[in-house]
Motif scaffolding. Structure first.
Motif, mmCIF file in Angstrom:
data_model
loop_
_atom_site.group_PDB
_atom_site.id
_atom_site.type_symbol
_atom_site.label_atom_id
_atom_site.label_comp_id
_atom_site.label_asym_id
_atom_site.label_seq_id
_atom_site.Cartn_x
_atom_site.Cartn_y
_atom_site.Cartn_z
ATOM 1 N N ALA A 97 -47.839 45.808 15.142
ATOM 2 C CA ALA A 97 -47.117 44.708 14.503
ATOM 3 C C ALA A 97 -45.617 44.778 14.781
ATOM 4 O O ALA A 97 -44.937 43.743 14.812
ATOM 5 N N LYS A 98 -45.076 45.984 15.000
ATOM 6 C CA LYS A 98 -43.660 46.144 15.317
ATOM 7 C C LYS A 98 -43.368 45.999 16.799
ATOM 8 O O LYS A 98 -42.217 46.144 17.214
ATOM 9 N N GLY A 99 -44.393 45.716 17.596
ATOM 10 C CA GLY A 99 -44.186 45.578 19.023
ATOM 11 C C GLY A 99 -44.207 46.889 19.776
ATOM 12 O O GLY A 99 -43.798 46.929 20.948
ATOM 13 N N GLU A 100 -44.658 47.956 19.160
ATOM 14 C CA GLU A 100 -44.728 49.258 19.797
ATOM 15 C C GLU A 100 -46.149 49.547 20.246
ATOM 16 O O GLU A 100 -47.106 48.983 19.712
ATOM 17 N N LYS A 101 -46.259 50.444 21.219
ATOM 18 C CA LYS A 101 -47.576 50.859 21.668
ATOM 19 C C LYS A 101 -47.950 52.138 20.943
ATOM 20 O O LYS A 101 -47.299 53.170 21.113
ATOM 21 N N PRO A 102 -49.009 52.113 20.131
ATOM 22 C CA PRO A 102 -49.353 53.311 19.353
ATOM 23 C C PRO A 102 -50.010 54.374 20.221
ATOM 24 O O PRO A 102 -50.498 54.111 21.330
ATOM 25 N N VAL A 103 -50.016 55.584 19.695
ATOM 26 C CA VAL A 103 -50.727 56.683 20.352
ATOM 27 C C VAL A 103 -52.229 56.417 20.262
ATOM 28 O O VAL A 103 -52.722 55.975 19.217
ATOM 29 N N PRO A 104 -52.981 56.636 21.347
ATOM 30 C CA PRO A 104 -54.436 56.387 21.285
ATOM 31 C C PRO A 104 -55.086 57.169 20.151
ATOM 32 O O PRO A 104 -54.791 58.346 19.929
ATOM 33 N N LEU A 105 -55.974 56.504 19.427
ATOM 34 C CA LEU A 105 -56.675 57.150 18.320
ATOM 35 C C LEU A 105 -57.728 58.111 18.863
ATOM 36 O O LEU A 105 -58.373 57.826 19.878
ATOM 37 N N PRO A 106 -57.940 59.245 18.190
ATOM 38 C CA PRO A 106 -58.952 60.200 18.667
ATOM 39 C C PRO A 106 -60.360 59.636 18.497
ATOM 40 O O PRO A 106 -60.713 59.159 17.416
ATOM 41 N N GLU A 107 -61.138 59.696 19.535
ATOM 42 C CA GLU A 107 -62.507 59.171 19.494
ATOM 43 C C GLU A 107 -63.466 60.315 19.182
ATOM 44 O O GLU A 107 -64.250 60.766 20.024
ATOM 45 N N LYS A 108 -63.391 60.787 17.946
ATOM 46 C CA LYS A 108 -64.262 61.859 17.485
ATOM 47 C C LYS A 108 -64.540 61.649 16.009
ATOM 48 O O LYS A 108 -63.842 60.896 15.322
ATOM 49 N N GLY A 109 -65.579 62.330 15.518
ATOM 50 C CA GLY A 109 -65.979 62.164 14.132
ATOM 51 C C GLY A 109 -67.333 61.494 14.043
ATOM 52 O O GLY A 109 -68.191 61.629 14.932
ATOM 53 N N SER A 110 -67.539 60.758 12.951
ATOM 54 C CA SER A 110 -68.800 60.055 12.774
ATOM 55 C C SER A 110 -68.909 58.896 13.763
ATOM 56 O O SER A 110 -67.916 58.466 14.360
ATOM 57 N N GLN A 111 -70.116 58.389 13.908
ATOM 58 C CA GLN A 111 -70.353 57.338 14.902
ATOM 59 C C GLN A 111 -69.550 56.083 14.580
ATOM 60 O O GLN A 111 -68.994 55.436 15.476
#
Length: 329
Positions: A204-218
């Motif tokens: 929303a602020k126009g920034e590129k966020p750090v990729p979210l970790p793709e781990k955990g529950s399905q």
């Protein structure tokens, strides 16, 4: 009727509960744990009561029967030695039951009532119980030898199971461990959502966020993978937009360059030349704005604008229109 002020105070008091998923999950899990513990303790009390009554009644009946038989069949000279041995080795005391004894009633609990009923079935309905005789606490059971009546005292520790204090202590320990587990589980559930919320705010602020970790529950993995794909798609759209706008701006500046060259070579009145030059400069500025718009937000350049000069330029350009009078102060 509640005043608006009191309603506002109540709303502010429970704002922390409505503000986050952590506290909702924590309180719901704590309530579920408390209900489960209550049901568990109730079930144990119900299912343990019968065996405990049976075991206590058998113990009391056996002790009274064996003590009575030992006293009956022992020689009178050895009875004193037998009584001393029962006290020292088994913690069993045999006292004479007198009419003037100060007898304290047994505990008025459902468990004691069941134990008394079971013991009377074995020893007789005349059997009496007491929690203290003549100020000496203990577990007393009466029995007869011929016409004489006696008290048999057992140590309470031999008959006591878990006391209320012990039950409360164990329940408190289990409750604390359950609350810690509920807080840990609530944190695990809330952490991926907090990361997702922070990443959405960054977009929303126009920034590129750090990729979210793709781990955990399905479900968490699928949500984070979809969000990361959305971020990549938005970045690709931004790149395509920049390329398209840059191409359009470049294509527009080519004819402007030719118009500028023709304007320099052709002979025109000074007013007409200045007007055409102003139009070309204005179109070139618009193209420059397109190029600035095509740049990413973090790479865009911002300059201060003098509003007075800008309004003067607008008024001067508008003065070229026929039948239009513009006054600039």
């Amino acid at each position: 009727m509640f005043s608006p002020l009191s309603a506002a105070r109540r709303a502010a008091r429970f704002a922390w509960y409505r503000s986050g998923l952590f506290w909702r999950t924590f309180l719901l899990m704590s309530a579920l744990t408390a209900a489960s513990m209550g049901s568990w303790i109730g079930m144990i009390s119900v299912f343990q009561r019968g065996p405990q009554v049976q075991q206590t009644a058998e113990l009391v009946g056996s002790v009274v029967t064996l003590t009575r038989a030992a006293l009956i069949h022992s020689a009178p000279a050895q009875r004193l030695e037998l009584l001393l041995e029962l006290v020292s080795n088994e913690g069993i005391r045999v006292l004479t039951l007198n009419e003037d004894d100060i007898v304290e009633p047994p505990p008025n609990t459902p468990l004691m009532a069941d134990i008394a009923t079971a013991v009377r079935e074995r020893l007789g309905k005349q059997t009496r119980f007491s929690s203290g005789v003549n100020g000496v606490p203990g577990f007393y059971i009466s029995f007869n030898i011929d016409e004489d009546q006696y008290w048999l005292m057992l140590e309470r520790e031999r008959l006591a199971g878990l006391t209320r204090v012990q039950w409360l202590g164990w329940a408190t320990l289990v409750g604390l461990l359950s609350l810690i587990g509920a807080a840990f589980i609530s944190s695990l559930v809330n952490r991926p959502l907090a990361r997702l919320t922070a990443a959405a705010r960054a977009i929303a602020k126009g920034e590129k966020p750090v990729p979210l970790p793709e781990k955990g529950s399905q479900e968490i993995v699928e949500a984070n993978r979809s969000f990361n794909q959305m971020v990549d798609d938005l970045a690709q759209v931004e790149k395509d937009r920049a390329v398209i706008l840059a191409g359009i701006s470049h294509d527009l500046r080519t004819p402007l360059a030719r118009m500028q060259l023709e304007l320099e070579m052709v002979e025109l009145p000074q007013d007409a030349r200045e007007g055409m030059q102003s139009d070309i400069n204005q179109m070139d500025a618009i193209i420059g704005q397109f190029l600035d718009y095509a740049k990413p937000t973090d790479a865009a350049t911002f300059v201060s604008v003098n509003l007075s000069e800008m309004l003067s330029d607008v008024g001067r350009e508008a003065g070229r229109i026929r039948d239009l009078r513009v006054k600039v102060d």
